[in-house]
Design a protein around this motif. Structure first.
Motif, PDB file in Angstrom:
ATOM      1  N   TRP A  23      -5.845  -6.519   4.415  1.00  0.00           N
ATOM      2  CA  TRP A  23      -4.551  -5.978   3.977  1.00  0.00           C
ATOM      3  C   TRP A  23      -3.920  -5.116   5.070  1.00  0.00           C
ATOM      4  O   TRP A  23      -2.694  -5.103   5.215  1.00  0.00           O
ATOM      5  CB  TRP A  23      -4.705  -5.195   2.680  1.00  0.00           C
ATOM      6  CG  TRP A  23      -5.406  -3.876   2.793  1.00  0.00           C
ATOM      7  CD1 TRP A  23      -6.747  -3.645   2.817  1.00  0.00           C
ATOM      8  CD2 TRP A  23      -4.792  -2.585   2.887  1.00  0.00           C
ATOM      9  NE1 TRP A  23      -7.015  -2.301   2.915  1.00  0.00           N
ATOM     10  CE2 TRP A  23      -5.833  -1.619   2.963  1.00  0.00           C
ATOM     11  CE3 TRP A  23      -3.473  -2.132   2.914  1.00  0.00           C
ATOM     12  CZ2 TRP A  23      -5.592  -0.258   3.062  1.00  0.00           C
ATOM     13  CZ3 TRP A  23      -3.228  -0.767   3.018  1.00  0.00           C
ATOM     14  CH2 TRP A  23      -4.281   0.152   3.094  1.00  0.00           C
ATOM     15  N   SER A  69      -0.283  -2.666  -3.909  1.00  0.00           N
ATOM     16  CA  SER A  69      -0.495  -3.798  -4.798  1.00  0.00           C
ATOM     17  C   SER A  69       0.430  -3.694  -5.999  1.00  0.00           C
ATOM     18  O   SER A  69       0.713  -2.606  -6.505  1.00  0.00           O
ATOM     19  CB  SER A  69      -1.950  -3.822  -5.275  1.00  0.00           C
ATOM     20  OG  SER A  69      -2.142  -4.829  -6.250  1.00  0.00           O
ATOM     21  N   THR A  70       0.910  -4.820  -6.468  1.00  0.00           N
ATOM     22  CA  THR A  70       1.777  -4.856  -7.646  1.00  0.00           C
ATOM     23  C   THR A  70       1.079  -5.492  -8.832  1.00  0.00           C
ATOM     24  O   THR A  70       1.693  -5.684  -9.882  1.00  0.00           O
ATOM     25  CB  THR A  70       3.060  -5.648  -7.351  1.00  0.00           C
ATOM     26  OG1 THR A  70       2.716  -7.002  -6.999  1.00  0.00           O
ATOM     27  CG2 THR A  70       3.832  -5.012  -6.212  1.00  0.00           C
ATOM     28  N   CYS A  93       4.256  -5.454   1.699  1.00  0.00           N
ATOM     29  CA  CYS A  93       2.801  -5.604   1.490  1.00  0.00           C
ATOM     30  C   CYS A  93       2.472  -5.349   0.023  1.00  0.00           C
ATOM     31  O   CYS A  93       2.069  -4.240  -0.360  1.00  0.00           O
ATOM     32  CB  CYS A  93       2.034  -4.635   2.368  1.00  0.00           C
ATOM     33  SG  CYS A  93       2.183  -4.952   4.125  1.00  0.00           S
ATOM     34  N   THR A  94       2.659  -6.361  -0.802  1.00  0.00           N
ATOM     35  CA  THR A  94       2.434  -6.216  -2.233  1.00  0.00           C
ATOM     36  C   THR A  94       1.113  -6.820  -2.695  1.00  0.00           C
ATOM     37  O   THR A  94       0.840  -6.843  -3.885  1.00  0.00           O
ATOM     38  CB  THR A  94       3.585  -6.868  -3.020  1.00  0.00           C
ATOM     39  OG1 THR A  94       3.668  -8.262  -2.664  1.00  0.00           O
ATOM     40  CG2 THR A  94       4.907  -6.194  -2.702  1.00  0.00           C
ATOM     41  N   GLN A  95       0.305  -7.309  -1.777  1.00  0.00           N
ATOM     42  CA  GLN A  95      -1.012  -7.850  -2.105  1.00  0.00           C
ATOM     43  C   GLN A  95      -2.080  -6.924  -1.537  1.00  0.00           C
ATOM     44  O   GLN A  95      -1.848  -6.198  -0.578  1.00  0.00           O
ATOM     45  CB  GLN A  95      -1.179  -9.260  -1.533  1.00  0.00           C
ATOM     46  CG  GLN A  95      -0.090 -10.246  -1.942  1.00  0.00           C
ATOM     47  CD  GLN A  95      -0.067 -10.486  -3.449  1.00  0.00           C
ATOM     48  OE1 GLN A  95      -1.115 -10.575  -4.083  1.00  0.00           O
ATOM     49  NE2 GLN A  95       1.135 -10.571  -4.001  1.00  0.00           N
ATOM     50  N   ARG A  96      -3.273  -6.978  -2.118  1.00  0.00           N
ATOM     51  CA  ARG A  96      -4.364  -6.125  -1.637  1.00  0.00           C
ATOM     52  C   ARG A  96      -5.625  -6.970  -1.448  1.00  0.00           C
ATOM     53  O   ARG A  96      -6.553  -6.932  -2.263  1.00  0.00           O
ATOM     54  CB  ARG A  96      -4.627  -5.007  -2.645  1.00  0.00           C
ATOM     55  CG  ARG A  96      -5.695  -3.976  -2.218  1.00  0.00           C
ATOM     56  CD  ARG A  96      -5.330  -3.281  -0.930  1.00  0.00           C
ATOM     57  NE  ARG A  96      -6.021  -2.019  -0.750  1.00  0.00           N
ATOM     58  CZ  ARG A  96      -7.228  -1.871  -0.197  1.00  0.00           C
ATOM     59  NH1 ARG A  96      -7.883  -2.927   0.221  1.00  0.00           N
ATOM     60  NH2 ARG A  96      -7.763  -0.678  -0.064  1.00  0.00           N
ATOM     61  N   GLU A 128      -4.640   4.041  -0.536  1.00  0.00           N
ATOM     62  CA  GLU A 128      -4.250   3.224   0.604  1.00  0.00           C
ATOM     63  C   GLU A 128      -3.525   4.047   1.685  1.00  0.00           C
ATOM     64  O   GLU A 128      -3.292   3.556   2.788  1.00  0.00           O
ATOM     65  CB  GLU A 128      -3.355   2.071   0.146  1.00  0.00           C
ATOM     66  CG  GLU A 128      -4.086   1.093  -0.775  1.00  0.00           C
ATOM     67  CD  GLU A 128      -3.190  -0.040  -1.248  1.00  0.00           C
ATOM     68  OE1 GLU A 128      -1.998  -0.042  -0.887  1.00  0.00           O
ATOM     69  OE2 GLU A 128      -3.689  -0.916  -1.964  1.00  0.00           O
TER      70      GLU A 128
END
Length: 344
Positions: free
Chosen positions: A237, A197-198, A228-231, A260
């Motif tokens: 995810w 995640s960002t 994959c920058t979203q959670r 993760e």
């Protein structure tokens, strides 16, 4: 044995070593095993022995090496920081034990805002603590901001927000990401997939920023849509990760967040991917766990951050008028069994 009477001879006799060996160990000189060095340092701390250089450093920073009063410090944390809190506490305890001070962990209830924060802080006597250590992952609320406004010495164990009037100590995930990317590039990888995640935490955003910068320096792009920058909540995810892996077929994956890593590794196994023969994996682990293979990873100096932050807190109390300082601790890169040259 009173501290002022502890000598090199006492340490040497207790350990069965020569004075010369003990002296070299305390000064960091070569010529002995790391086990011997650590035993010497551990006993010196236990008995309260200080080298001349340490005493001069304390004198320069106006810190009394043998305080006459025990101070009470508080580590304020949330449930989001519990997975590395033990390491921070170990570092804080180790350093403060040498001075006779104590540090108390304190969990912030979720959803604490407004007047409820002041009541909570008053009930736990935070205003009367000798200093506050503010752990990462305080969430999206205003708890961190309110803690930073308190009129007691504070130490932020995080990357500081803009204009924050506070000292900070943190393990350097920005440098760690550059190490991770360069390690894979040196092995010959070019198709990298970032997972993490960002949003939500300054450290998360810095990880992604460093990844983009390191890729750019190598002439490679880093489009967020291809990583994959979203959670999302639940298992979604991992489904997103599996879909991206199938479409991009990366030769290496960087998992930028500790909690993760296990999910990513298990998903690669579920997909029938051999790590590292078919896909290399670099993981940002807080510490190696037995559930995972020996991971290739940047060493995150979390425990050392607690130790260093304790030092900086004592320094700040002794020097309240000096400018704020922001300290990043950089570790080495550990080459484990999860990376290798690309095969395709």
């Amino acid at each position: 044995m009173r501290r002022k009477r502890v000598t090199l001879q006492h340490l040497a006799d207790r350990l069965g070593l020569t004075i010369q060996t003990v002296s070299k160990a305390l000064r960091g000189h070569p010529g002995m095993s790391e086990q011997t060095r650590s035993e010497v340092i551990r006993l010196a701390r236990e008995l309260g022995y200080w080298t001349k250089e340490q005493q001069q450093s304390f004198s320069f920073d106006r810190i009394a090496p043998f305080p006459v009063m025990q101070r009470r410090f508080v580590l304020v944390q949330t449930e989001g920081s519990l997975n590395f809190n033990r390491l921070l506490l170990e570092g804080l305890h180790e350093r403060f034990m040498e001075f006779g001070h104590r540090v108390q962990p304190l969990l912030v209830p979720s959803g604490l805002t407004g007047e409820a924060f002041h009541e909570w802080a008053e009930a736990r006597e935070l205003h009367y603590a000798d200093g506050l250590f503010i752990a990462p992952r305080m969430g999206q609320g205003d708890v961190e901001e309110r803690l930073l406004e308190m009129k007691v010495p504070r130490m932020l164990l995080n990357f500081p927000p803009p204009e924050a009037k506070v000292d900070s100590v943190i393990w350097d995930v920005y440098e760690a990401m550059h190490q991770a990317v360069r390690h894979l590039l040196r092995l010959g990888h070019r198709r990298l997939l970032y997972v993490g995640s960002t949003a939500g935490q300054r450290g998360f955003a810095l990880r992604w920023q460093a990844f983009c910068e390191a890729m750019g320096e190598a002439g490679l792009s880093a489009d967020p849509a291809e990583h994959c920058t979203q959670r999302p909540a639940g298992r979604r995810w991992l489904d997103d990760f599996a879909a991206l892996y199938a479409s991009r077929r990366p030769s290496a994956v960087i998992c930028g967040i500790d909690e993760e890593t296990r999910g990513v590794y298990d998903e690669l196994l579920r997909l029938g991917i051999d790590v590292p023969r078919e896909c290399s994996l670099v993981a940002f682990l807080n510490e190696q766990t037995p559930e995972l293979p020996v991971c290739s990873r940047p060493l995150l100096l979390i425990r050392a951050t607690g130790y260093r932050a304790a030092d900086r807190m004592l320094w700040r109390i002794a020097n309240p008028q000096l400018p704020y300082e922001h300290i990043r601790l950089r570790g080495d890169f550990i080459g484990g069994s999860t990376t290798g040259p690309p095969t395709g």
